[in-house]
Scaffold this motif. Structure first.
Motif, PDB file in Angstrom:
ATOM      1  N   THR A 261       0.840  -1.201   0.000  1.00  0.00           N
ATOM      2  CA  THR A 261       0.000   0.000   0.000  1.00  0.00           C
ATOM      3  C   THR A 261       0.876   1.253   0.000  1.00  0.00           C
ATOM      4  OG1 THR A 261      -1.711  -1.176   1.247  1.00  0.00           O
ATOM      5  CG2 THR A 261      -1.830   1.236   1.229  1.00  0.00           C
ATOM      6  N   PRO A 262       0.834   2.060  -1.049  1.00  0.00           N
ATOM      7  CA  PRO A 262       1.699   3.246  -1.102  1.00  0.00           C
ATOM      8  C   PRO A 262       1.532   4.167   0.109  1.00  0.00           C
ATOM      9  CG  PRO A 262       0.711   2.846  -3.250  1.00  0.00           C
ATOM     10  CD  PRO A 262       0.054   1.887  -2.296  1.00  0.00           C
ATOM     11  N   GLU A 263       0.288   4.327   0.583  1.00  0.00           N
ATOM     12  CA  GLU A 263       0.014   5.248   1.686  1.00  0.00           C
ATOM     13  C   GLU A 263       0.560   4.764   3.020  1.00  0.00           C
ATOM     14  OE1 GLU A 263      -2.704   5.740  -1.660  1.00  0.00           O
ATOM     15  OE2 GLU A 263      -2.230   4.006  -0.389  1.00  0.00           O
ATOM     16  N   ALA A 264       1.033   3.528   3.084  1.00  0.00           N
ATOM     17  CA  ALA A 264       1.578   3.001   4.341  1.00  0.00           C
ATOM     18  C   ALA A 264       2.993   3.491   4.623  1.00  0.00           C
ATOM     19  CB  ALA A 264       1.569   1.474   4.316  1.00  0.00           C
ATOM     20  N   ALA A 314      -5.112   1.026  10.707  1.00  0.00           N
ATOM     21  CA  ALA A 314      -4.858  -0.149   9.862  1.00  0.00           C
ATOM     22  C   ALA A 314      -6.074  -0.473   9.003  1.00  0.00           C
ATOM     23  CB  ALA A 314      -4.479  -1.348  10.721  1.00  0.00           C
ATOM     24  N   ALA A 315      -7.261  -0.291   9.573  1.00  0.00           N
ATOM     25  CA  ALA A 315      -8.477  -0.532   8.795  1.00  0.00           C
ATOM     26  C   ALA A 315      -8.637   0.520   7.712  1.00  0.00           C
ATOM     27  CB  ALA A 315      -9.690  -0.541   9.723  1.00  0.00           C
ATOM     28  N   ARG A 316      -8.338   1.759   8.061  1.00  0.00           N
ATOM     29  CA  ARG A 316      -8.561   2.889   7.148  1.00  0.00           C
ATOM     30  C   ARG A 316      -7.527   2.917   6.011  1.00  0.00           C
ATOM     31  NH1 ARG A 316      -8.382   6.105  10.835  1.00  0.00           N
ATOM     32  NH2 ARG A 316      -6.308   7.005  10.629  1.00  0.00           N
ATOM     33  N   VAL A 317      -6.260   2.756   6.343  1.00  0.00           N
ATOM     34  CA  VAL A 317      -5.187   2.884   5.348  1.00  0.00           C
ATOM     35  C   VAL A 317      -4.917   1.570   4.621  1.00  0.00           C
ATOM     36  CG1 VAL A 317      -2.743   3.463   5.003  1.00  0.00           C
ATOM     37  CG2 VAL A 317      -4.122   4.765   6.642  1.00  0.00           C
ATOM     38  N   LEU A 318      -4.914   0.472   5.377  1.00  0.00           N
ATOM     39  CA  LEU A 318      -4.560  -0.824   4.798  1.00  0.00           C
ATOM     40  C   LEU A 318      -5.780  -1.622   4.338  1.00  0.00           C
ATOM     41  CD1 LEU A 318      -1.858  -1.973   7.384  1.00  0.00           C
ATOM     42  CD2 LEU A 318      -1.531  -0.649   5.274  1.00  0.00           C
ATOM     43  N   GLY A 319      -6.963  -1.181   4.726  1.00  0.00           N
ATOM     44  CA  GLY A 319      -8.156  -1.949   4.398  1.00  0.00           C
ATOM     45  C   GLY A 319      -8.275  -3.214   5.214  1.00  0.00           C
ATOM     46  N   LEU A 320      -7.627  -3.258   6.380  1.00  0.00           N
ATOM     47  CA  LEU A 320      -7.658  -4.444   7.224  1.00  0.00           C
ATOM     48  C   LEU A 320      -9.047  -4.619   7.824  1.00  0.00           C
ATOM     49  CD1 LEU A 320      -5.831  -6.688   8.472  1.00  0.00           C
ATOM     50  CD2 LEU A 320      -5.558  -5.171  10.449  1.00  0.00           C
ATOM     51  N   ARG A 321      -9.539  -5.845   7.793  1.00  0.00           N
ATOM     52  CA  ARG A 321     -10.828  -6.163   8.387  1.00  0.00           C
ATOM     53  C   ARG A 321     -10.606  -6.982   9.652  1.00  0.00           C
ATOM     54  NH1 ARG A 321     -14.751  -7.883   3.286  1.00  0.00           N
ATOM     55  NH2 ARG A 321     -14.588  -5.898   2.138  1.00  0.00           N
ATOM     56  N   TYR A 322     -11.072  -6.446  10.763  1.00  0.00           N
ATOM     57  CA  TYR A 322     -10.918  -7.162  12.024  1.00  0.00           C
ATOM     58  C   TYR A 322     -12.017  -8.212  12.177  1.00  0.00           C
ATOM     59  CZ  TYR A 322      -7.517  -3.689  13.586  1.00  0.00           C
ATOM     60  OH  TYR A 322      -6.410  -2.896  13.706  1.00  0.00           O
ATOM     61  N   GLY A 323     -11.609  -9.362  12.679  1.00  0.00           N
ATOM     62  CA  GLY A 323     -12.556 -10.422  12.979  1.00  0.00           C
ATOM     63  C   GLY A 323     -13.069 -10.301  14.398  1.00  0.00           C
TER      64      GLY A 323
END
Length: 346
Positions: A261-264, A314-323
């Motif tokens: 992810t470039p924005e990371a 992490a959810a916002r920038v990386l698109g991470l989905r928490y379980g």
């Protein structure tokens, strides 16, 4: 899914560990070729054997001492490596000597991989993603801090001199902060140089969830999974300690996404959610009948008032989905129960 050849080759340190194994799985499934570092030829062979269905995407290189920059030269010899996930770091909670056994290896290991990327990477290594920890974020001296929210702005304030004299747990937490700060300092000092990779760090609290290879024994478990295993047949639910958890699969996904992810670039990521042991016990006693009589009941539904962990970047920038904690705890205990069955039958 894109073909493996289109994603390039990444170097992964610490791939033989609990988190590292899931990082390798995640990267392979995402289409990367993965080159794993190992301290010996035999450990390299073990790493390769874990993923037989991805043999064409997987290779290994011996790096005998990760605190020595020159040890990495062979890993970059063919010019194929375009990214690095640095998941290796000492996890020692009872060091004989804090400086020798913990602080120096952590800091040297953290900066050596960056120096190696710059020195040997031929300008092709675009980013290094490093595993840090919530231990680098939390201020242990401030206790449970009800009403406070920890996020990426926060740093464990323990300095080198204090860490050198601290007890093992405090020294470990300080080592994570000192190592991560050293990486950011290095990045700031070398960021203008040609071929210097960008940096991102991942800071999870306790990490739970399943191993890539289900353990066949409870010996050698990760320190975090050992905490859950230790509650089986115990008398009491542990009290508040770290206050947060992340599923190992989420941690792995965060590393791989931060690489692509470039924005990371230039960012820390706290990856995790709030956690209490009582909640874990309540879930396990409900979802796994065989544990109802083996886990302490504690005070069902109780939740100690303490700080909140904000993993939203992490959810916002990386698109991470928490379980859910339910899935994480259930999946962890299923493997632990099976490991105990194997031990009992041996």
């Amino acid at each position: 899914m894109s073909s493996p050849q289109n994603k390039g080759t990444i170097l992964v340190t610490g791939g033989g560990g609990y988190v590292g194994g899931q990082i390798i799985r995640e990267a392979l499934e995402a289409g990367f070729h993965v080159r794993v570092t190992a301290r010996s030829a035999s450990s390299a062979d073990r790493s390769l054997a874990r993923f037989p269905s991805h043999a064409a995407q997987l290779s290994a290189v011996v790096v005998p001492d990760m605190t020595v920059t020159g040890s990495y030269e062979g890993a970059f010899a063919d010019g194929a490596v375009t990214g690095i996930i640095h998941a290796a770091s000492p996890f020692v909670l009872a060091p004989a000597d804090n400086v020798r056994d913990l602080l120096e290896p952590a800091v040297r290991g953290a900066t050596s991989i960056l120096e190696a990327a710059l020195r040997y990477g031929r300008g092709r290594v675009a980013r290094v993603v490093a595993t840090s920890s919530f231990a680098a974020v939390v201020d242990l001296d401030k206790g449970t801090r009800p009403g406070y929210t920890y996020d990426e702005k926060d740093w464990n304030p323990t300095g080198w001199d204090e860490a050198a004299r601290a007890d093992g747990v405090a020294a470990y937490c300080a080592s994570k902060a000192l190592a991560e700060r050293a990486m950011w300092d290095w990045a700031a000092a070398h960021g203008g140089e040609a071929g210097c990779p960008s940096l991102a760090t991942i800071c999870p609290p306790w990490v739970f969830g399943p191993y890539v290879d289900a353990p066949r024994s409870t010996k050698g478990l990760s320190e975090s999974v050992k905490l859950l295993d230790g509650m089986i047949d115990s008398d009491a639910v542990p009290g508040f300690d770290f206050g947060g958890y992340a599923d190992v699969r989420e941690v792995a996904a965060a590393h791989v996404r931060a690489l692509a992810t470039p924005e990371a670039a230039g960012k820390r990521f706290v990856v995790g959610q709030d956690f209490r042991y009582q909640a874990a016990v309540d879930i396990a006693r409900e979802t796994l009948p065989e544990l109802r009589g083996r886990l302490p009941a504690g005070t069902p539904g109780a939740w100690e008032d303490a700080y909140h962990i904000d993993g939203s970047r992490a959810a916002r920038v990386l698109g991470l989905r928490y379980g859910t904690l339910r899935d994480t705890i259930t999946d962890t205990y299923v493997q632990l129960l099976r490991a105990r069955e194997i031990e009992a039958a041996a």
